[in-house]
Design a protein around this motif. Structure first.
Motif, PDB file in Angstrom:
ATOM      1  N   ASP A  45      42.349  51.719  39.777  1.00  0.00           N
ATOM      2  CA  ASP A  45      41.830  50.614  40.750  1.00  0.00           C
ATOM      3  C   ASP A  45      42.624  49.381  41.065  1.00  0.00           C
ATOM      4  N   GLN A  49      44.126  47.889  44.318  1.00  0.00           N
ATOM      5  CA  GLN A  49      44.015  46.499  44.685  1.00  0.00           C
ATOM      6  C   GLN A  49      45.445  45.945  45.478  1.00  0.00           C
ATOM      7  N   TYR A  50      46.507  46.348  44.623  1.00  0.00           N
ATOM      8  CA  TYR A  50      47.841  45.943  44.921  1.00  0.00           C
ATOM      9  C   TYR A  50      48.255  46.434  46.292  1.00  0.00           C
ATOM     10  N   GLN A  52      46.525  47.347  48.689  1.00  0.00           N
ATOM     11  CA  GLN A  52      45.854  46.866  49.679  1.00  0.00           C
ATOM     12  C   GLN A  52      46.112  45.323  49.982  1.00  0.00           C
ATOM     13  N   ALA A  54      45.363  42.783  48.047  1.00  0.00           N
ATOM     14  CA  ALA A  54      44.258  41.929  47.209  1.00  0.00           C
ATOM     15  C   ALA A  54      44.638  41.273  46.077  1.00  0.00           C
TER      16      ALA A  54
END
Length: 244
Positions: A45, A49-50, A52, A54
Motif C-alpha cells: 500500500d 501511495q508513492y 501515485q 501521494a
C-alpha cells in the motif's frame, strides 16, 4: 598510488535486475503464510501511495522499511533465508544481459566491486554470490535468537544511506574517489553520485534524470551501458596530466 582503491558501487533493484527483489521475497513470504499478512500488505500500500504521488520518497522508504520489519516479527530467520534462496533461483534469469560482462569489465580494469541496494540483505547476498562479489549491503532487519524482532537495523535504500554505507565498508582504505564508479537508477543513488568521479545513471527514474542533466552525469540504457562504462573508465581522471 597503486595502493589506492578503485571501487565500483552497483545497485541491484532497477539496475542489475528489472524489479525489486525485496518485493518478490515479500510475495513469497505471503504465499507461504510465513509473515504477518496485514503488515506485508501495508508495504504494498505504501509503495502504491508513492507511485501515485501521494507521499514523497523519504516517507515511503521510512514507512515501507518499518512495515517490512514488523511483517517479519517473530518469523524464523532460517525460514526467510531459505525462501530468499528459492526466490533467487526463480529470479536470477532476469538479471540484465549486460551484468556479467560489466562485472568482468570492472574486475579487469582493477575495480573492487561493492553491491549496495535497498532490498533485504537476504536477497542482495544471493546476487553477490551469483556474481562473485565479496561485499554486499542490503537492508538489515534485527535478529535475536534465530527470529526477527520487528525492528530495522539498516534502511539501505533510504536517502543518504548508500553514501554512509560506502564510508563504512571502505573505512581505513585509501580510496580514489575521483576514479570510483557507481551505477544506479534512483534518487537514493544521488548522494554517492555527488561524491564519486564516475557515476552512471541507468535508465534513471525522473528525479535522478533531472539531477543527471543538471550535474552532467552519464546516462545509460541496458543497450549502451557497457560501452559508456568503457569510455568512462578509459578517460583520464579530473586533474590528471595529459597522456603522451
Amino acid at each position: 598510488m597503486s595502493n589506492e582503491l578503485k571501487v565500483a558501487v552497483l545497485d541491484v533493484d532497477g539496475t542489475l535486475y528489472p524489479g525489486a527483489l525485496g518485493v518478490e521475497l515479500l510475495r513469497a513470504l505471503m504465499a507461504a503464510d510465513a509473515c504477518d499478512r496485514t503488515r506485508a500488505e501495508g508495504v504494498f500500500d505504501v509503495l502504491r501511495q508513492y507511485k501515485q504521488g501521494a507521499i514523497d520518497f523519504s516517507t515511503m522508504a521510512a514507512r515501507a522499511y518499518t512495515l517490512y520489519a514488523r511483517a517479519l516479527e517473530g518469523v524464523r530467520c532460517d525460514t526467510v533465508d531459505a525462501l530468499a534462496r528459492k526466490v533467487w533461483e526463480e529470479e536470477r534469469r532476469k538479471l540484465f544481459g549486460f551484468v556479467r560482462p560489466l562485472v568482468s569489465l570492472l574486475r579487469e580494469a582493477g575495480y573492487w566491486s561493492l553491491i549496495i541496494s535497498g532490498s533485504p540483505q537476504e536477497m542482495i547476498q544471493c546476487v553477490a554470490d551469483e556474481l562473485g562479489i565479496s561485499q554486499a549491503r542490503g537492508a538489515l532487519f534485527s535478529r535475536s535468537e534465530g527470529h526477527y524482532t520487528g525492528s530495522v537495523d539498516l534502511s539501505s535504500g533510504a536517502l543518504g544511506e548508500k553514501s554512509r554505507i560506502f564510508d563504512a565498508v571502505t573505512r581505513g582504505q585509501e580510496v580514489r574517489l575521483e576514479r570510483c564508479f557507481a551505477l544506479g537508477d534512483s534518487i537514493t543513488d544521488s548522494a554517492l553520485f555527488e561524491r564519486l568521479g564516475l557515476p552512471v545513471a541507468f535508465e534513471p527514474e525522473p528525479a535522478l534524470q533531472v539531477l543527471a542533466q543538471q550535474r552532467g552525469w552519464a546516462v545509460a540504457t541496458r543497450e549502451d551501458v557497457l560501452e559508456r562504462t568503457r569510455m568512462l573508465l578509459a578517460a583520464p581522471a579530473p586533474g590528471s596530466p595529459p597522456r603522451g
